[in-house]
Motif scaffolding. Structure first.
Motif, PDB file in Angstrom:
ATOM      1  N   GLU A  16      27.357  41.352  49.640  1.00  0.00           N
ATOM      2  CA  GLU A  16      28.178  40.193  49.990  1.00  0.00           C
ATOM      3  C   GLU A  16      29.032  39.742  48.815  1.00  0.00           C
ATOM      4  OE1 GLU A  16      29.533  37.824  53.034  1.00  0.00           O
ATOM      5  OE2 GLU A  16      28.000  39.392  53.134  1.00  0.00           O
ATOM      6  N   MET A  17      28.497  39.890  47.611  1.00  0.00           N
ATOM      7  CA  MET A  17      29.291  39.562  46.413  1.00  0.00           C
ATOM      8  C   MET A  17      30.479  40.505  46.281  1.00  0.00           C
ATOM      9  SD  MET A  17      28.191  36.973  44.497  1.00  0.00           S
ATOM     10  CE  MET A  17      28.716  37.425  42.849  1.00  0.00           C
ATOM     11  N   GLN A  18      30.279  41.767  46.615  1.00  0.00           N
ATOM     12  CA  GLN A  18      31.374  42.730  46.538  1.00  0.00           C
ATOM     13  C   GLN A  18      32.450  42.417  47.570  1.00  0.00           C
ATOM     14  OE1 GLN A  18      29.431  46.508  47.024  1.00  0.00           O
ATOM     15  NE2 GLN A  18      28.558  46.531  44.947  1.00  0.00           N
ATOM     16  N   ILE A  19      32.028  42.022  48.767  1.00  0.00           N
ATOM     17  CA  ILE A  19      33.008  41.638  49.791  1.00  0.00           C
ATOM     18  C   ILE A  19      33.781  40.406  49.331  1.00  0.00           C
ATOM     19  CG2 ILE A  19      33.248  40.759  52.148  1.00  0.00           C
ATOM     20  CD1 ILE A  19      30.852  42.476  52.922  1.00  0.00           C
ATOM     21  N   GLU A  20      33.110  39.466  48.748  1.00  0.00           N
ATOM     22  CA  GLU A  20      33.779  38.252  48.265  1.00  0.00           C
ATOM     23  C   GLU A  20      34.754  38.585  47.137  1.00  0.00           C
ATOM     24  OE1 GLU A  20      34.660  34.163  48.259  1.00  0.00           O
ATOM     25  OE2 GLU A  20      33.610  35.459  49.695  1.00  0.00           O
ATOM     26  N   ALA A  21      34.370  39.570  46.279  1.00  0.00           N
ATOM     27  CA  ALA A  21      35.268  39.983  45.202  1.00  0.00           C
ATOM     28  C   ALA A  21      36.532  40.626  45.751  1.00  0.00           C
ATOM     29  CB  ALA A  21      34.542  40.943  44.257  1.00  0.00           C
ATOM     30  N   SER A  22      36.390  41.413  46.824  1.00  0.00           N
ATOM     31  CA  SER A  22      37.581  42.019  47.430  1.00  0.00           C
ATOM     32  C   SER A  22      38.451  40.966  48.110  1.00  0.00           C
ATOM     33  CB  SER A  22      37.149  43.079  48.449  1.00  0.00           C
ATOM     34  OG  SER A  22      36.441  42.496  49.522  1.00  0.00           O
ATOM     35  N   ILE A  23      37.832  39.895  48.610  1.00  0.00           N
ATOM     36  CA  ILE A  23      38.611  38.832  49.251  1.00  0.00           C
ATOM     37  C   ILE A  23      39.403  38.068  48.214  1.00  0.00           C
ATOM     38  CG2 ILE A  23      38.440  36.665  50.525  1.00  0.00           C
ATOM     39  CD1 ILE A  23      35.981  37.817  51.941  1.00  0.00           C
ATOM     40  N   GLN A  24      38.766  37.713  47.099  1.00  0.00           N
ATOM     41  CA  GLN A  24      39.429  36.907  46.082  1.00  0.00           C
ATOM     42  C   GLN A  24      40.217  37.747  45.100  1.00  0.00           C
ATOM     43  OE1 GLN A  24      36.773  34.154  44.166  1.00  0.00           O
ATOM     44  NE2 GLN A  24      35.965  33.318  46.104  1.00  0.00           N
ATOM     45  N   GLY A  25      39.940  39.056  45.043  1.00  0.00           N
ATOM     46  CA  GLY A  25      40.673  39.927  44.140  1.00  0.00           C
ATOM     47  C   GLY A  25      40.203  39.873  42.717  1.00  0.00           C
ATOM     48  N   SER A  26      39.128  39.248  42.429  1.00  0.00           N
ATOM     49  CA  SER A  26      38.582  39.170  41.078  1.00  0.00           C
ATOM     50  C   SER A  26      37.107  38.833  41.174  1.00  0.00           C
ATOM     51  CB  SER A  26      39.319  38.106  40.244  1.00  0.00           C
ATOM     52  OG  SER A  26      39.162  36.824  40.849  1.00  0.00           O
ATOM     53  N   SER A  27      36.463  38.737  40.023  1.00  0.00           N
ATOM     54  CA  SER A  27      35.052  38.360  39.999  1.00  0.00           C
ATOM     55  C   SER A  27      34.915  36.931  40.498  1.00  0.00           C
ATOM     56  CB  SER A  27      34.502  38.479  38.572  1.00  0.00           C
ATOM     57  OG  SER A  27      33.154  38.111  38.550  1.00  0.00           O
ATOM     58  N   PRO A  28      34.197  36.737  41.603  1.00  0.00           N
ATOM     59  CA  PRO A  28      34.196  35.416  42.232  1.00  0.00           C
ATOM     60  C   PRO A  28      33.291  34.426  41.511  1.00  0.00           C
ATOM     61  CG  PRO A  28      32.782  36.895  43.456  1.00  0.00           C
ATOM     62  CD  PRO A  28      33.386  37.712  42.343  1.00  0.00           C
ATOM     63  N   GLU A  29      33.667  33.180  41.567  1.00  0.00           N
ATOM     64  CA  GLU A  29      32.837  32.074  41.117  1.00  0.00           C
ATOM     65  C   GLU A  29      32.228  31.414  42.355  1.00  0.00           C
ATOM     66  OE1 GLU A  29      31.955  31.055  38.163  1.00  0.00           O
ATOM     67  OE2 GLU A  29      33.115  32.602  37.097  1.00  0.00           O
ATOM     68  N   ILE A  30      30.935  31.506  42.477  1.00  0.00           N
ATOM     69  CA  ILE A  30      30.253  31.024  43.675  1.00  0.00           C
ATOM     70  C   ILE A  30      29.816  29.579  43.451  1.00  0.00           C
ATOM     71  CG2 ILE A  30      28.445  31.472  45.353  1.00  0.00           C
ATOM     72  CD1 ILE A  30      30.532  33.710  45.011  1.00  0.00           C
TER      73      ILE A  30
END
Length: 913
Positions: A292-306
């Motif tokens: 899920e973190m990888q999917i979120e990274a692809s959505i935001q285009g960078s390392s996400p801040e949760i």
């Protein structure tokens, strides 16, 4: 008149002679009277004191009644009777007088008058002497009471001779008050019974051991009937730690609950075993969140801040769609706060998410006569159509993998994109995984190598099945005294890891034998709550096993029926049961002493201890976090030996989310009269006739039956009616079936039961536990024969969502026989005796029927061996309809895994260092 005057003259003439005679007699009589009065007063005082001493032994003695004056005057009250013929009075003895009877028979009138004067003198002198003695006695009792002379009434009375009447009145009230105070002081000085805290008891039994506690005979007979007075005198219930008085029952910590102390080396071994068993499941959770973190990274285009989703410690976060507990990462709507678990996110992306439509089917109450085999009441209620297979919901998923909020018809807003949120700190799960690998990575061999070669003795096995070619027909069944060594824990683990139940005999023998009678627990419960709660507990909500619905009944009436039985007007037994009693999540707060007693009786406490079990995942939650309710809980229900078919006191077939251990603590047998047994057999025939009638009616409505009999539809009705009439006219055909169902549960053919002719008064409940590998076949059988079972209001089961989780089936001996014939499977069947503990593995469907009125106490736990089953059941529950009774995730198994590994790593590091 002349006679009177002459008589007076004669008296005057003889006056001097009479006066002298009277004086001589008076002097002698006065001395005698004085001695006699003193003797009388002495005897009365001694008699009164003797009466006091005698009455002191009685708990109901009272002060003697008094006259108006302070002294008890002894009056001379002669009763004159005229003898026949001579008119001479005869004085009879007054029983209350100390004077000797004076015989006046034949005396002259002068002698009569003379003696009358003497008696008057004696009465006056006795009255004065009695007043003085009474005042002295009042003064004596006052000194005994107060210990001084300041308040004595003697000085006050003697200082005022003119107020003798006031002195007498004050003396009487003072003595009455003094005697009352003296009685109260003596009662208060008596030792109190430890049970009832009363000191008016006449006969008490002191304890020779503690020399401080006593128990009255009344309490011994009422609360300790199993103990003799000699046993209590040798060692009282308080010294034995099984006192059931209110004070002791509301105390905790009086006994040691753990059976043996675990060494540090054993703790290290257990913790490593726990971490190694849970590590694969922690890796699955970590992998799910990493994806899920990888999917979120692809959505935001960078390392996400949760962002963190703040949650209080007394709150739980559940998925709005599947009602599963959320731990770690999840998605949340910024507008409507709709929250979605990662499992639902995965199903949405795959297009496999079901709607979890609500159940619309309802059972109809067709009347009491219908439940007992009669005709139903007319009704026009129409049930909604079965929802069938769950429909697939269209949920918007964007190309980048982001998910929109749920549609409005599903509880969301449908506008915003769900944001990824977290509850735990970032990276904590991956860090736990790394620490766990480092701690147990060097120990590549699993701990079960220690018990692979261990074998239980033949005397520790109990026959519970008769499947041909099976090696698990016997269950591990050791005695409590035989499992205190470490080796027996390995025996338990060997059977437990295979998913086999375990029975431990004589679990209550190692306890203090505290009373488990329902009335004892109820009395203790009422004393430990506030008045409002006590008033609410005057009635309980019990489950009527005939209608499978709740009824309200007086608590006293319920417990009376527990020992004496209840019945309907037609003599059919009424079966009631209390589930999860007392009605609170805090059994240990309401009944702390019983809670400690139960924990002390638990076998294999490394697993079962709800407070400190080192291999129990449920105790690893942080102390300030809201924990799942694992018990203990009490189950109180009626029961009968004969299998009734309907209204049996049963726990229907179900499957618990976690492991459980159940101890039978008390039973009460209710005998059925011959009249009632005859009525039961007649009603059974009526029930079977009703079953056959409804089966034929259902066949007529069946679509396939209509197609097969379309050519002879005209004769179908006649055939059906003739079969019904034949059944009613010839109940002898049903008698064989009744005899089979009556004999089989107690016969020699079923394993785990006493052989024919053998009786076991300790048996209380009949258990059927199915194997995990047989679940699919069991479900298939239940769906196939569902119409043969009855549920709410004794209506046939017409809708099956999940055959096991619906909890609407109980397999009688007839159905268990058919199940074995059609599918080749059978459960482990055995009788639970008083004091036996039954361990039920998670994932094993089971059912229970009470053979007597039973009190059971159970507690849930989560063992590392059965975590996989807990996860499987959680997945099954989340797929049930929204309003299904078993849908809620009460266990929170994923959260439990994370906290259990974290706590185990912390403890293991401390022990190693």
């Amino acid at each position: 008149m002349d006679a009177v005057i002459s008589k007076q003259d004669r008296h005057r003439g003889d006056g001097d002679h009479n006066v002298q005679k009277m004086r001589r007699i008076s002097n002698v009589s006065w001395l005698a009277s004085k001695r006699q009065v003193q003797k009388t007063l002495k005897n009365r005082v001694n008699g009164k004191i003797w009466k006091r001493e005698e009455d002191d032994d009685d708990d109901e003695w009272s002060l003697p009644t008094r006259t108006k004056n302070s002294s008890k005057k002894v009056k001379l009250t002669p009763a004159f009777e005229f003898s026949k013929g001579n008119g001479i009075p005869k004085k009879r003895l007054n029983k209350r007088s100390s004077f000797v009877v004076v015989d006046l028979e034949g005396d002259s009138e002068d002698e009569v008058l003379e003696q009358a004067c003497i008696m008057n003198i004696r009465a006056r002198k006795r009255a004065r002497t009695s007043d003085s003695e009474a005042v002295k006695r009042n003064h004596m009792y006052t000194r005994l009471e107060n210990g001084d002379f300041a308040n004595a009434s003697l000085g006050t009375s003697s200082s005022s001779p003119s107020s003798a009447s006031d002195m007498k009145s004050n003396g009487s009230s003072s003595r009455t008050r003094t005697m009352r105070n003296l009685k109260q002081a003596k009662i208060e000085a008596r030792p109190k019974c430890h049970q009832c805290m009363k000191n008016e008891r006449t006969i008490v039994v002191p304890c020779k051991k503690c020399k401080s506690k006593i128990y009255c005979v009344q309490c011994i007979k009422q609360w300790y009937p199993q103990m003799t007075e000699e046993e209590i005198a040798e060692q009282c219930p308080y010294c034995r730690r099984n006192c059931n008085c209110n004070a002791c029952l509301h105390s905790s910590g009086l006994i040691k609950t753990s059976k043996r102390d675990i060494t540090d080396s054993e703790k290290i071994q257990h913790l490593k075993y726990l971490i190694k068993s849970l590590l694969p499941f922690l890796e699955q959770i970590c992998e799910e969140q990493t994806q899920e973190m990888q999917i979120e990274a692809s959505i935001q285009g960078s390392s996400p801040e949760i962002a963190e989703n703040f949650c209080n410690n007394d709150e739980r976060v559940y998925c709005n769609h599947c009602a599963t507990s959320i731990v770690g990462l999840h998605r949340s709507c910024p507008k409507c706060a709709y929250e979605l678990c990662l499992s639902c996110c995965h199903e949405i992306r795959e297009g496999s998410l079901s709607s979890r439509a609500e159940m619309k089917f309802q059972y109809v109450d067709r009347g009491s006569d219908y439940m007992h085999g009669g005709d139903p009441l007319p009704f026009d209620f129409q049930n909604a159509e079965d929802q069938g297979e769950p429909t697939v919901v269209l949920w918007n998923v964007n190309d980048d993998g982001s998910i929109s909020c749920a549609p409005k018809e599903m509880g969301g807003c449908g506008d915003c994109v769900l944001e990824l949120k977290r509850i735990l700190p970032m990276g904590c799960i991956s860090e736990l995984k790394k620490k766990a690998r480092d701690l147990v990575g060097f120990d590549s061999e699993r701990a079960d190598s220690m018990f692979n070669n261990s074998e239980a003795g033949r005397e520790m096995l109990r026959s519970a099945a008769s499947r041909e070619g099976s090696k698990d027909n016997y269950l591990y069944c050791p005695a409590m005294n035989d499992i205190q060594e470490v080796e027996e824990l390995f025996h338990f683990q060997k059977h437990w890891v295979k998913g086999e139940p375990v029975i431990v005999r004589d679990a209550l023998e190692v306890t203090t034998h505290l009373s488990w009678e329902p009335m004892v627990m109820w009395c203790a419960l009422c004393e430990n709550v506030d008045p409002e709660t006590r008033a609410n507990m005057s009635e309980v909500k019990a489950i009527d096993c005939l209608a499978s619905c709740e009824v309200e009944i007086s608590t006293c009436q319920f417990f009376k029926g527990y020992t004496e039985g209840r019945r309907y007007e037609n003599f059919w037994p009424e079966m009631l049961k209390l589930k999860d009693w007392p009605p609170s999540d805090k059994f240990e707060d309401l009944l702390p002493r019983h809670c400690d007693e139960f924990i002390s009786a638990l076998p294999f406490q490394e697993y079962s201890d709800p407070k400190a079990g080192i291999l129990n995942l449920a105790v690893k939650f942080p102390p300030d976090l809201l924990k799942p309710d694992m018990g203990p809980k009490t189950y109180i229900a009626y029961g009968t030996t004969e299998e009734l078919g309907r209204v049996d006191s049963v726990t229907k077939l179900h499957c618990d989310m976690s492991d459980a251990v159940n101890i039978l603590t008390h039973t009460a047998e209710v005998a059925l009269s011959e009249e009632q047994q005859t009525a039961i057999q007649q009603l059974k025939r009526k029930h079977l006739a009703q079953d056959e009638k409804e089966r034929l009616e259902q066949d007529k409505l069946d679509h396939h039956s209509i197609e097969q009999l379309s050519d002879c539809s005209g004769s179908w009705k006649e055939m059906g009616v003739s079969k019904i009439i034949e059944t009613e006219k010839h109940p002898s055909q049903i008698s064989e079936q009744l005899e089979l169902s009556h004999n089989q549960p107690r016969g020699a053919t079923l394993p785990g039961l006493p052989s024919e002719g053998e009786t076991d008064n300790m048996c209380g409940a009949l258990w059927d536990i199915f194997r995990r590998e047989h679940v699919s076949k069991l479900e298939e059988y239940l769906r196939k024969h569902s119409m043969e079972f009855r549920h709410t209001y004794c209506s046939p089961v017409k809708q099956v969502v999940h055959p096991i989780h619906d909890q609407c089936f109980y397999l009688t001996s007839e159905h268990k026989k058919k199940l074995k014939e059609e599918f080749g499977i059978e459960p482990w069947t055995f009788e639970q005796r008083v004091g036996e503990a039954v361990f039920i593995p998670a994932g094993c469907p089971h059912q229970v029927r009470n053979l007597k009125s039973c009190t059971k106490v159970a507690v849930d736990f989560v063992s590392p061996e059965n975590v996989q089953e807990c996860l499987r059941l959680t997945k099954e529950f989340r797929e049930l309809p929204k309003n299904h009774r078993a849908r809620e995730d009460k266990l929170e198994i994923k959260k439990m895994i994370i906290y259990a590994i974290a706590e185990a790593i912390k403890d293991l590091e401390e022990l190693i260092q």
